[in-house]
Design an enzyme around this catalytic site. Structure first.
Site, PDB file in Angstrom:
ATOM      1  N   CYS A 142       0.853  -1.201   0.000  1.00 33.22           N
ATOM      2  CA  CYS A 142       0.000   0.000   0.000  1.00 33.22           C
ATOM      3  C   CYS A 142       0.887   1.248   0.000  1.00 33.22           C
ATOM      4  O   CYS A 142       1.579   1.495  -0.972  1.00 33.22           O
ATOM      5  CB  CYS A 142      -0.954  -0.053   1.186  1.00 33.22           C
ATOM      6  SG  CYS A 142      -2.186   1.262   1.210  1.00 33.22           S
ATOM      7  N   ASP A 162      -9.240  -3.356  -7.190  1.00 38.99           N
ATOM      8  CA  ASP A 162      -8.795  -2.291  -6.285  1.00 38.99           C
ATOM      9  C   ASP A 162      -9.377  -0.965  -6.757  1.00 38.99           C
ATOM     10  O   ASP A 162      -8.909  -0.383  -7.740  1.00 38.99           O
ATOM     11  CB  ASP A 162      -7.268  -2.234  -6.280  1.00 38.99           C
ATOM     12  CG  ASP A 162      -6.712  -1.329  -5.188  1.00 38.99           C
ATOM     13  OD1 ASP A 162      -7.436  -0.413  -4.745  1.00 38.99           O
ATOM     14  OD2 ASP A 162      -5.551  -1.528  -4.787  1.00 38.99           O
ATOM     15  N   HIS A 192      -7.805  -4.314  -2.981  1.00 42.15           N
ATOM     16  CA  HIS A 192      -6.656  -3.778  -2.277  1.00 42.15           C
ATOM     17  C   HIS A 192      -6.310  -4.679  -1.086  1.00 42.15           C
ATOM     18  O   HIS A 192      -7.158  -5.390  -0.555  1.00 42.15           O
ATOM     19  CB  HIS A 192      -6.982  -2.360  -1.795  1.00 42.15           C
ATOM     20  CG  HIS A 192      -5.777  -1.576  -1.384  1.00 42.15           C
ATOM     21  ND1 HIS A 192      -4.837  -1.143  -2.286  1.00 42.15           N
ATOM     22  CD2 HIS A 192      -5.374  -1.131  -0.165  1.00 42.15           C
ATOM     23  CE1 HIS A 192      -3.903  -0.474  -1.646  1.00 42.15           C
ATOM     24  NE2 HIS A 192      -4.195  -0.457  -0.356  1.00 42.15           N
TER      25      HIS A 192
END
Length: 294
Positions: free
Chosen positions: A173, A230, A262
């Site tokens: 991330c 995502d 995600h």
């Protein structure tokens, strides 16, 4: 907030509440009254648990311009000249999942180092909400500060059992974005693996460039592991990154997982997709071997 509530409810299915409290009432109170954003996921057990047998593991300190930076270190016990992996966390900081990832690398023969890159801005594990975390810590952590801390960690590794000719980076991330950028910043990096890191965005003094801006000149081979579902990283941004990378020398590549969104590697969160996480892990190890970091 709705996404966080759904994640939290899913996690609470794996726990129990006493005193007859209703789960959703508990969550509303917790999320609105200083319940740390990063501790909600940690309420669940990690799916993957990596022990310290045969390892030297724990927190060391690296000093950068007078600031003590905690770094979770894991490595095979008694070994030297080890290949080095920098492990860069999500916005939630260096919690147990990130430490576990470091131990997984150590079990594969690496010196793995996961620094607390938010130490000057605050404790990411104790912030009351995602919005507060983004505003008070993430937005105030400049890329140049992050690079300086990672540079210092690399220097520490070279003099503490690491092989300075075999250094790689991976991140998740927020850390995925940093992986791309640091690979462009430090010529000592031999390879990178970026897990669902943002590729494009607005620029300012703290964030003057994004991965798309360095793609054409990037020399380090970076493997991008991304989820097709995502919603925060649309596929058109991935396509734009691939086009930009094709104009440069890095021989980077992407793997897109059609069934993942995600944070599909985060085995302490409902976003975890076991098959894709395991595949990504094997690809990560293979990528580092392929590029001489083993």
């Amino acid at each position: 907030m709705d996404d966080l509530m759904r994640d939290a409810e899913s996690l609470l299915d794996k726990t129990s509440l006493s005193d007859g409290l209703d789960r959703r009432d508990f969550l509303k109170v917790a999320l609105g009254s200083g319940f740390a954003a990063a501790t909600l996921p940690v309420m669940a057990q990690n799916v993957v648990k990596t022990d310290t047998a045969g390892l030297t593991a724990g927190t060391i300190t690296v000093t950068v311009h007078g600031q003590n930076v905690p770094v979770y270190r894991a490595q095979p016990e008694g070994k030297t000249k080890l290949p080095v992996i920098l492990v860069v966390s999500e916005i939630f900081g260096v919690h147990e999942h990130i430490a576990d990832v470091a131990r997984r690398f150590a079990k594969q023969g690496y010196l793995a180092l996961a620094p607390d890159l938010f130490v000057r801005q605050g404790d990411a594990t104790k912030v009351a909400s995602i919005a507060d975390l983004q505003r008070d810590i993430i937005a105030k952590t400049p890329d140049e500060q992050v690079f300086a801390d990672l540079d210092a960690v690399v220097d520490w590794a070279r003099t503490n059992g690491g092989n300075g000719d075999k250094i790689a980076i991976t991140g998740f991330c927020w850390g995925g974005r940093i992986t791309w950028l640091y690979a462009a910043h430090n010529p000592a990096i031999k390879a990178g693996v970026a897990w669902y890191g943002r590729l494009k965005g607005d620029v300012n003094a703290n964030f003057p460039r994004h991965p798309i801006d360095v793609a054409g000149t990037l020399k380090v081979p970076v493997l991008g592991l991304y989820g097709a579902k995502d919603t925060g990283i649309p596929q058109d941004s991935v396509a734009a990154m691939e086009t930009a990378l094709a104009l440069g020398p890095s021989k980077s590549a992407f793997v897109i997982y059609p069934n993942s969104g995600h944070a599909f590697h985060a085995d302490y969160r409902p976003s975890y997709v076991e098959a894709d996480a395991k595949d990504g892990w094997q690809r990560t190890l293979a990528w580092f071997r392929q590029n001489g970091v083993n």
